[in-house]
Design a protein around this motif. Structure first.
Motif, PDB file in Angstrom:
ATOM      1  N   TYR A 277       0.810  -1.218   0.000  1.00 16.36           N
ATOM      2  CA  TYR A 277       0.000   0.000   0.000  1.00 16.36           C
ATOM      3  C   TYR A 277       0.844   1.269   0.000  1.00 16.36           C
ATOM      4  CZ  TYR A 277      -4.061  -2.939   1.211  1.00 16.36           C
ATOM      5  OH  TYR A 277      -5.053  -3.888   1.218  1.00 16.36           O
ATOM      6  N   GLY A 278       2.007   1.189   0.597  1.00 19.15           N
ATOM      7  CA  GLY A 278       2.874   2.357   0.629  1.00 19.15           C
ATOM      8  C   GLY A 278       3.836   2.434  -0.526  1.00 19.15           C
ATOM      9  N   ALA A 279       3.730   1.510  -1.465  1.00 21.19           N
ATOM     10  CA  ALA A 279       4.716   1.420  -2.550  1.00 21.19           C
ATOM     11  C   ALA A 279       4.407   2.327  -3.722  1.00 21.19           C
ATOM     12  CB  ALA A 279       4.809  -0.022  -3.049  1.00 21.19           C
ATOM     13  N   TYR A 280       3.236   2.933  -3.748  1.00 19.15           N
ATOM     14  CA  TYR A 280       2.830   3.722  -4.904  1.00 19.15           C
ATOM     15  C   TYR A 280       3.350   5.159  -4.831  1.00 19.15           C
ATOM     16  CZ  TYR A 280      -0.284  -0.268  -5.154  1.00 19.15           C
ATOM     17  OH  TYR A 280      -0.778  -1.547  -5.193  1.00 19.15           O
ATOM     18  N   GLY A 281       3.852   5.548  -3.670  1.00 16.69           N
ATOM     19  CA  GLY A 281       4.457   6.865  -3.520  1.00 16.69           C
ATOM     20  C   GLY A 281       3.501   7.989  -3.845  1.00 16.69           C
ATOM     21  N   VAL A 381      -6.753   5.816   0.467  1.00 19.31           N
ATOM     22  CA  VAL A 381      -6.897   7.114   1.113  1.00 19.31           C
ATOM     23  C   VAL A 381      -5.980   7.170   2.324  1.00 19.31           C
ATOM     24  CG1 VAL A 381      -9.280   7.359   0.343  1.00 19.31           C
ATOM     25  CG2 VAL A 381      -8.812   6.302   2.559  1.00 19.31           C
ATOM     26  N   ASP A 382      -5.619   8.375   2.697  1.00 15.58           N
ATOM     27  CA  ASP A 382      -4.765   8.560   3.861  1.00 15.58           C
ATOM     28  C   ASP A 382      -5.601   8.435   5.131  1.00 15.58           C
ATOM     29  OD1 ASP A 382      -3.531  10.428   6.074  1.00 15.58           O
ATOM     30  OD2 ASP A 382      -1.891   9.916   4.724  1.00 15.58           O
ATOM     31  N   GLU A 383      -5.181   7.539   5.991  1.00 17.83           N
ATOM     32  CA  GLU A 383      -5.875   7.349   7.260  1.00 17.83           C
ATOM     33  C   GLU A 383      -4.836   7.281   8.373  1.00 17.83           C
ATOM     34  OE1 GLU A 383      -8.413   3.704   8.886  1.00 17.83           O
ATOM     35  OE2 GLU A 383      -9.529   4.847   7.374  1.00 17.83           O
ATOM     36  N   GLY A 384      -4.725   8.378   9.102  1.00 20.35           N
ATOM     37  CA  GLY A 384      -3.728   8.433  10.165  1.00 20.35           C
ATOM     38  C   GLY A 384      -2.310   8.338   9.670  1.00 20.35           C
ATOM     39  N   GLY A 385      -2.067   8.844   8.470  1.00 17.43           N
ATOM     40  CA  GLY A 385      -0.726   8.792   7.906  1.00 17.43           C
ATOM     41  C   GLY A 385      -0.413   7.531   7.151  1.00 17.43           C
ATOM     42  N   PRO A 389      -7.144   1.144   1.997  1.00 16.89           N
ATOM     43  CA  PRO A 389      -8.119   0.959   0.925  1.00 16.89           C
ATOM     44  C   PRO A 389      -9.530   1.319   1.366  1.00 16.89           C
ATOM     45  CG  PRO A 389      -7.439  -1.157   1.804  1.00 16.89           C
ATOM     46  CD  PRO A 389      -6.571  -0.135   2.449  1.00 16.89           C
ATOM     47  N   GLU A 390     -10.243   1.930   0.464  1.00 19.35           N
ATOM     48  CA  GLU A 390     -11.630   2.315   0.711  1.00 19.35           C
ATOM     49  C   GLU A 390     -12.475   1.784  -0.435  1.00 19.35           C
ATOM     50  OE1 GLU A 390     -13.373   6.572   0.334  1.00 19.35           O
ATOM     51  OE2 GLU A 390     -12.881   6.305   2.473  1.00 19.35           O
ATOM     52  N   LEU A 391     -13.551   1.090  -0.097  1.00 21.78           N
ATOM     53  CA  LEU A 391     -14.403   0.485  -1.116  1.00 21.78           C
ATOM     54  C   LEU A 391     -15.135   1.553  -1.919  1.00 21.78           C
ATOM     55  CD1 LEU A 391     -15.587  -2.198  -2.253  1.00 21.78           C
ATOM     56  CD2 LEU A 391     -17.447  -1.921  -0.593  1.00 21.78           C
ATOM     57  N   VAL A 392     -15.036   1.441  -3.236  1.00 26.18           N
ATOM     58  CA  VAL A 392     -15.782   2.317  -4.132  1.00 26.18           C
ATOM     59  C   VAL A 392     -17.028   1.610  -4.639  1.00 26.18           C
ATOM     60  CG1 VAL A 392     -15.724   3.509  -6.362  1.00 26.18           C
ATOM     61  CG2 VAL A 392     -13.726   3.580  -4.843  1.00 26.18           C
TER      62      VAL A 392
END
Length: 407
Positions: A277-281, A381-385, A389-392
């Protein structure tokens, strides 16, 4: 067969290997007590040995761990925590293919020679195709794991799958990317069975809807991705479909960002495992994600049971957790109907079987053993830094169902 609820937090799993418990003289702490690699196997009257061949080491080891955790959770769920079906103990015997087809074939031959009638697992598509061949040659049941190549579906009557396939990934992207007709699409991936399978699927799905499809495939051992990113820009596509797996994921995304690919073209890809999740920069919010699974994607009792079980064991629901979980359900159902040794009866039991898995309602299509299942669209989405993932949208299983293989 009654399917159970999640094991409460702090409650130890029952062993599915009575012989191992007796030998150790202690209560096993895992759902399936696996012998050391290379030990003797075989089934007696009260035990069914299942050979689970997966990536414990190698570039896909993280995916293998999620699969194994899910498998243990699924078997526990499907057997009400007993590890038994009608008094028959299901013993999972784990072995490491390290992502190598030749090694996997050797492990399969050893297991089959020792009497195992059920094989499961592997993360690698290339390995899955080799194991499917062994299953047919030796007339044993094979339930493949997270391997996504479409070629696994319908390859023979002995092979099933417990995860999604590439066509379902691409069809999910097609369901929310708008009208593909007239667009130029580039598939960017690795030059292996997974990458080639994605090219074929994009050609079938988006190409079949009027898009022009090209590809940029990278050697699997490559570590420098700048030249390939430049090739994407030179192609000047309307859409880039990225198909990537393994420990070079972060370096690949960095190269695309550095070459300003996201400034020039829309990019879509499958949402990877939690570690990615953090790899997309800086490109995180610029990517449209199709999703096979993430922990909060589905709201149903089975998913809750799996998530709770994994958390109680110190693990986390991840990309390929449901593939393992569903494999556990399928193994239990096959043994319930075929006793673990009647391969024809187990095949008949699985063909057309409808059941609830962590993702929702699942169907094993009788004609070619495709696993019909819902898929998801998501954003990070950013959640607490932390990127979360957030379901669309949940994409209906029928919408992304692949055509019947061979038709």
């Amino acid at each position: 067969m009654t399917q159970g609820t999640a094991r409460p937090h702090g409650v130890r799993r029952r062993s599915t290997s009575l012989a191992a418990v007796a030998a150790a003289g202690v209560l096993a702490l895992t759902t399936a007590c696996a012998p050391e690699e290379g030990s003797e196997s075989g089934s007696d009257a009260g035990t069914v040995d299942v050979s689970v061949i997966y990536s414990q080491t190698g570039p896909l080891a993280a995916y293998g761990e999620a699969y194994r955790n899910g498998l243990e959770a699924g078997l526990d769920y499907a057997t009400d925590g007993t590890g038994e079906i009608d008094g028959t103990t299901i013993n999972l015997e784990f072995s490491d293919d390290a992502g190598d087809a030749a090694k996997a074939v050797g492990l399969a031959k050893d297991a089959i020679g020792s009497g195992s009638k059920i094989m499961a697992g592997t993360i690698s598509s290339g390995v899955a195709l080799s194991l499917a061949e062994q299953a047919e040659q030796n007339e044993v049941l094979y339930i493949s794991g997270a391997a996504a190549a479409d070629a696994v579906t319908g390859i023979n009557r002995y092979t099933f799958r417990s995860g999604r396939q590439t066509y379902q990934d691409v069809a999910t992207a097609g369901s929310f990317l708008g009208e593909p007709a007239g667009q130029d699409v580039v598939v960017f991936g690795q030059d292996n069975a997974f990458g080639q399978g994605n090219v074929a699927a994009v050609e079938a799905v988006l190409g079949g809807a009027g898009a022009t499809v090209d590809s940029v495939l990278v050697p699997e051992d490559a570590t420098e991705f700048t030249p390939f990113a430049r090739r994407i820009l030179d192609a000047d596509p309307d859409l880039v479909f990225v198909a990537w797996a393994g420990d070079t994921t972060s370096a690949m995304w960095s190269a695309l960002s550095q070459q300003k690919v996201f400034d020039e073209v829309e990019v879509t890809t499958g949402l990877g495992d939690v570690a990615s999740y953090g790899a997309y920069g800086t490109a995180t919010e610029e990517i449209t994600f199709l999703s096979h699974y993430f922990g909060a994607a589905a709201d149903n009792d089975v998913n809750t049971a799996m998530v709770d079980y994994l958390e109680a064991d110190g693990a986390e629901a991840d990309l390929f957790s449901p593939d393992g979980f569903v494999a556990g359900q399928m193994i239990a159902h096959a043994v319930a109907e075929g006793g673990g040794d009647d391969v024809d009866a187990m095949i008949e039991a699985l063909e057309g079987w409808e059941f609830d898995g962590p993702k929702g309602s699942m169907t094993v299509r009788a004609e070619d053993h495709a696993l019909i299942q819902p898929m998801f669209a998501a954003t990070l989405v950013d959640e607490g830094g932390s990127p979360t993932p957030e379901l669309v949208n949940t994409v209906d299983a029928a919408t992304v169902a692949p055509p019947v293989a061979g038709q």
